[in-house]
Design a protein around this motif. Sequence first.
Motif, short mmCIF file in Angstrom:
data_model
loop_
_atom_site.label_atom_id
_atom_site.label_comp_id
_atom_site.label_asym_id
_atom_site.label_seq_id
_atom_site.Cartn_x
_atom_site.Cartn_y
_atom_site.Cartn_z
N CYS A 94 -8.76 0.57 5.13
CA CYS A 94 -8.09 1.87 5.31
C CYS A 94 -8.29 2.74 4.07
N CYS A 130 -0.75 -6.95 7.75
CA CYS A 130 -1.76 -6.44 6.80
C CYS A 130 -2.39 -7.57 5.99
N ILE A 131 -3.71 -7.63 5.99
CA ILE A 131 -4.41 -8.69 5.24
C ILE A 131 -5.04 -8.11 3.95
N TYR A 132 -4.67 -6.90 3.59
CA TYR A 132 -5.12 -6.25 2.36
C TYR A 132 -6.65 -6.20 2.24
N CYS A 133 -7.30 -5.97 3.37
CA CYS A 133 -8.76 -5.85 3.34
C CYS A 133 -9.18 -4.52 2.70
N LEU A 134 -8.26 -3.56 2.69
CA LEU A 134 -8.44 -2.23 2.10
C LEU A 134 -9.50 -1.38 2.82
N CYS A 139 -8.61 -0.05 10.66
CA CYS A 139 -7.85 -1.29 10.39
C CYS A 139 -8.16 -2.39 11.41
N LEU A 149 0.86 -1.18 0.00
CA LEU A 149 0.00 0.00 0.00
C LEU A 149 0.89 1.23 0.00
S1 SF4 Z 1 -5.42 -3.08 4.09
FE1 SF4 Z 1 -5.36 -1.34 5.49
S2 SF4 Z 1 -7.05 -1.72 6.93
FE2 SF4 Z 1 -6.64 -3.67 5.91
S3 SF4 Z 1 -5.18 -4.72 7.24
FE3 SF4 Z 1 -3.96 -3.60 5.72
S4 SF4 Z 1 -3.48 -1.63 6.69
FE4 SF4 Z 1 -5.17 -2.57 7.85
#
Ligand code: SF4
Length: 307
Positions: free
Chosen positions: A293, A287-291, A268, A249
């Motif tokens: 944020c 980070c699980i890239y759920c987005l 987050c 990101l």
């Molecule tokens: S994508 Fe953003 S909100 Fe989701 S886990 Fe990663 S940093 Fe946190």
Amino acid sequence: MTEIKKTASHVKTTIFRIDTARKITQVCCFLLLNAIVFGLGPWPVLLPIVQSPGVPQKTVSDAFSALQVMLYQRIFPWLPIASFLLTAVILGRALCGWVCPFGFIQDLLGYVKKRHTRVSLRTHGGMLKVKYGVLAAVLFISVTLSISLALGVGKSYESAIGVFAPAPFNALSPADTLFAILPRMVLMVVYVPEVLIVGILSDPLFWVRLTIMIAIIVLAVYVPRSWCRYFCPIGALLAVLNRFTFLGLKRDPLRCTRAGCRMCVDACPMMVRILELPWEKFTDSECIYCLKCVDACPTRAIKLKFP
Ligand code: SF4
Ligand code: SF4
């Protein structure tokens, strides 16, 4: 008219959130991964997600279970290792955010309460290490048992650890209890209730498993993704590899108002300290890239970066 406009804009922002696409993907994956009941699969696919081997309706298998079982059978687990490496390098922990059925269940549990319990940074930092302990314990048992069996001196070790021998993690996994044991019990109540009482309910290990599952479910209601953050050994392995992923990101420093905002950090579920990470590209191990944020940022300062 203004009210209508307001409602329309609210509906529009809800529909076009990335989180809506993620939820749809999670539901589709949940159905697809269990779609053997619809005549699909099983497919020869190994994914680094929590997908219990005991689930009869699964279409894909989970790489961590395969790794344990192959070690037990004294086969070098190159396929599960390849699955972990390939997935992590290309997608990081994105399967945790978008595909894993147990991650999805936790997201659903997160809706039970509107306000979640805030974990202090200190507690969070300490608890993050627990999952590495779980991973180390599982690998230690699997590898030492495999070596001792290969050397022909492992029979007493094997009988001492009993049900933990073939797959130590799965013997206590809450996902296994939820997706495999409980559905099997429901079928038993209907068809063979006497076997249920004699075979399962009289087994102390069943009650241990049930207690762990209930504890994890209750915890997930209060602390979002608590199993993924603190206990999952698959998450731990992916967290280690997440540092080497192409995916990441970035946060535009000109758009990010930073001081006093923190909306991305609050959104987050994995408590990633976004504002303390390099803005050019960040790939935090949690980070699980759920987005979430990305959705939360009012100035659209956060974006995906690949590679
Ligand atoms: S994508 Fe953003 S909100 Fe989701 S886990 Fe990663 S940093 Fe946190
Ligand atoms: S951390 Fe474990 S349970 Fe959570 S989403 Fe990833 S694989 Fe699934």
